[in-house]
Write a protein that holds these residues in place. Structure first.
Motif, PDB file in Angstrom:
ATOM      1  N   TRP A  85       0.840  -1.213   0.000  1.00 55.57           N
ATOM      2  CA  TRP A  85       0.000   0.000   0.000  1.00 55.57           C
ATOM      3  C   TRP A  85       0.869   1.256   0.000  1.00 55.57           C
ATOM      4  O   TRP A  85       0.588   2.218  -0.722  1.00 55.57           O
ATOM      5  CB  TRP A  85      -0.918   0.007   1.224  1.00 55.57           C
ATOM      6  N   LEU A  86       1.934   1.266   0.789  1.00 53.73           N
ATOM      7  CA  LEU A  86       2.851   2.406   0.811  1.00 53.73           C
ATOM      8  C   LEU A  86       3.460   2.633  -0.567  1.00 53.73           C
ATOM      9  O   LEU A  86       3.601   3.773  -1.027  1.00 53.73           O
ATOM     10  CB  LEU A  86       3.969   2.182   1.831  1.00 53.73           C
ATOM     11  N   LEU A  87       3.807   1.537  -1.220  1.00 56.31           N
ATOM     12  CA  LEU A  87       4.445   1.610  -2.529  1.00 56.31           C
ATOM     13  C   LEU A  87       3.501   2.162  -3.587  1.00 56.31           C
ATOM     14  O   LEU A  87       3.899   2.971  -4.440  1.00 56.31           O
ATOM     15  CB  LEU A  87       4.924   0.211  -2.936  1.00 56.31           C
ATOM     16  N   ILE A  88       2.227   1.748  -3.523  1.00 59.50           N
ATOM     17  CA  ILE A  88       1.255   2.136  -4.553  1.00 59.50           C
ATOM     18  C   ILE A  88       0.522   3.427  -4.213  1.00 59.50           C
ATOM     19  O   ILE A  88       0.370   4.323  -5.051  1.00 59.50           O
ATOM     20  CB  ILE A  88       0.233   0.995  -4.778  1.00 59.50           C
ATOM     21  N   ARG A  89       0.073   3.538  -2.940  1.00 59.19           N
ATOM     22  CA  ARG A  89      -0.786   4.658  -2.558  1.00 59.19           C
ATOM     23  C   ARG A  89      -0.174   5.621  -1.546  1.00 59.19           C
ATOM     24  O   ARG A  89      -0.548   6.796  -1.501  1.00 59.19           O
ATOM     25  CB  ARG A  89      -2.094   4.115  -1.961  1.00 59.19           C
ATOM     26  N   GLY A  90       0.762   5.130  -0.745  1.00 56.65           N
ATOM     27  CA  GLY A  90       1.294   5.938   0.353  1.00 56.65           C
ATOM     28  C   GLY A  90       1.897   7.252  -0.080  1.00 56.65           C
ATOM     29  O   GLY A  90       1.722   8.281   0.572  1.00 56.65           O
ATOM     30  N   GLY A  91       2.618   7.231  -1.204  1.00 59.82           N
ATOM     31  CA  GLY A  91       3.251   8.448  -1.683  1.00 59.82           C
ATOM     32  C   GLY A  91       2.288   9.459  -2.260  1.00 59.82           C
ATOM     33  O   GLY A  91       2.656  10.624  -2.469  1.00 59.82           O
ATOM     34  N   LYS A  92       1.052   9.051  -2.479  1.00 59.52           N
ATOM     35  CA  LYS A  92       0.050   9.948  -3.061  1.00 59.52           C
ATOM     36  C   LYS A  92      -0.849  10.585  -2.009  1.00 59.52           C
ATOM     37  O   LYS A  92      -1.698  11.410  -2.328  1.00 59.52           O
ATOM     38  CB  LYS A  92      -0.810   9.178  -4.068  1.00 59.52           C
ATOM     39  N   VAL A  93      -0.676  10.169  -0.755  1.00 58.83           N
ATOM     40  CA  VAL A  93      -1.511  10.691   0.326  1.00 58.83           C
ATOM     41  C   VAL A  93      -1.014  12.071   0.726  1.00 58.83           C
ATOM     42  O   VAL A  93       0.184  12.273   0.938  1.00 58.83           O
ATOM     43  CB  VAL A  93      -1.489   9.742   1.546  1.00 58.83           C
ATOM     44  N   SER A  94      -1.924  13.000   0.852  1.00 57.09           N
ATOM     45  CA  SER A  94      -1.528  14.350   1.262  1.00 57.09           C
ATOM     46  C   SER A  94      -1.175  14.381   2.731  1.00 57.09           C
ATOM     47  O   SER A  94      -1.613  13.534   3.517  1.00 57.09           O
ATOM     48  CB  SER A  94      -2.651  15.350   0.984  1.00 57.09           C
ATOM     49  N   ASN A  95      -0.369  15.339   3.111  1.00 55.46           N
ATOM     50  CA  ASN A  95       0.072  15.477   4.502  1.00 55.46           C
ATOM     51  C   ASN A  95      -1.112  15.638   5.457  1.00 55.46           C
ATOM     52  O   ASN A  95      -1.118  15.089   6.553  1.00 55.46           O
ATOM     53  CB  ASN A  95       1.018  16.672   4.626  1.00 55.46           C
TER      54      ASN A  95
END
Length: 238
Positions: free
Chosen positions: A222-232
Motif C-alpha cells: 500500500w505504501l508503494l502504490i498509494r502511500g506516496g500519493k496521500v496528502s500530509n
C-alpha cells in the motif's frame, strides 16, 4: 508553506522507500528462511544438517547474505515508518522506530550464530562433536530470533494502532497489522518460555500465519502504490 511542502515531500519519499524496503525484505525472508533454511536445517537430525551445510555451503552463505539484507532493510523501514506516521503521533512513532531498531540489533546477534555454524561446517578439522556444536549455533539462532520477534511484535502493535487511527490507511491493513502483532508476541513468547507446548504453538501459527505474513507486507505494498500519493493533511486521526 515551504515547511509543509517539504514535510509532504519527505512523507512521499519515506512511503516509496519504505514500501520498496518491505517488499525486498519479504523476498529475502522467503529465500533465506522459507527456502534455504527450512530445506537445509533439520533440528531433529544434527548429522544430516551438518552434511547439508557442508554440501551446500554456498547456498547457506547466500542465506546469511539474505539475512543481512533483511537487517539493512529493517533499519530503513524503521526510519520510513517514523517519517510517514509522525503526523499521527510523533512520540509513538519514535517509540515504534526504537523498538524496531532494538529488534534489528537482536536479529544481528542471531545472524552471528549462522556465521559461526557456516565457519564450523566449512572447516578442515572434523570431530564427532562437530555436528552437535553446529546444531547448537543453529538452535541459538532460532532462540535469539524468537526473543527479537517478541520485540518486533510490540513494534508492530504500535504501527497497527497508528494505522487504525489514520484516516487514509485501509482498515483491513490496520486489522492485519494488529493481528500479526498479537501473533508474533504470543507465538514467540511460548517458544521462548514454554517451548514444550508444540501443539499450542502449532495452532497459534495456523491462526496467525496469514496476518503475520500479509499485515506488514500488505502495508508495504500500500505504501508503494498509494502511500506516496496521500496528502500530509490526510494522515490524521480518524
Amino acid at each position: 508553506m515551504n515547511k509543509t511542502i517539504h514535510g509532504h515531500s519527505n512523507q512521499q519519499k519515506s512511503a516509496l522507500i519504505g514500501g520498496i524496503a518491505l517488499v525486498t525484505m519479504a523476498l529475502a525472508a522467503f529465500f533465506s528462511y522459507g527456502f534455504v533454511h527450512e530445506s537445509l536445517v533439520l533440528y531433529e537430525d544434527a548429522s544430516t544438517t551438518f552434511t547439508n551445510l557442508q554440501s551446500s555451503n554456498m547456498l547457506f552463505k547466500a542465506e546469511i547474505l539474505g539475512w543481512t539484507i533483511i537487517l539493512i532493510t529493517d533499519i530503513i523501514v524503521a526510519w520510513a515508518f517514523y517519517i510517514f506516521l509522525e503526523p499521527i503521533n510523533r512520540s509513538l512513532a519514535l517509540l515504534a522506530a526504537w523498538f524496531r531498531l532494538i529488534y534489528t540489533a537482536i536479529l544481528g546477534m542471531a545472524i552471528l550464530n549462522l556465521i559461526f555454524a557456516s565457519l564450523l561446517s566449512n572447516g578442515t578439522i572434523y570431530t564427532e562433536q562437530l555436528p552437535a556444536h553446529v546444531m547448537l549455533f543453529l538452535e541459538a539462532f532460532e532462540s535469539i530470533w524468537a526473543i527479537g520477534l517478541i520485540v518486533f511484535g510490540l513494534h508492530l502493535l504500535m504501527i497497527g494502532y497508528m494505522a487504525v487511527k489514520a484516516s487514509c490507511i485501509p482498515k483491513v491493513i490496520s486489522i492485519l497489522l494488529l493481528l500479526g502483532a498479537i501473533g508474533y508476541i504470543s507465538i514467540n513468547l511460548l517458544i521462548t518460555v514454554f517451548s514444550q507446548e508444540n501443539a499450542v504453538i502449532s495452532v497459534l501459527k495456523l491462526i496467525f500465519n496469514v496476518p503475520m505474513i500479509l499485515g506488514e507486507l500488505g502495508f508495504g505494498i500500500w505504501l508503494l502504490i498509494r502511500g506516496g500519493k496521500v496528502s500530509n493533511t490526510a494522515i490524521t486521526f480518524s
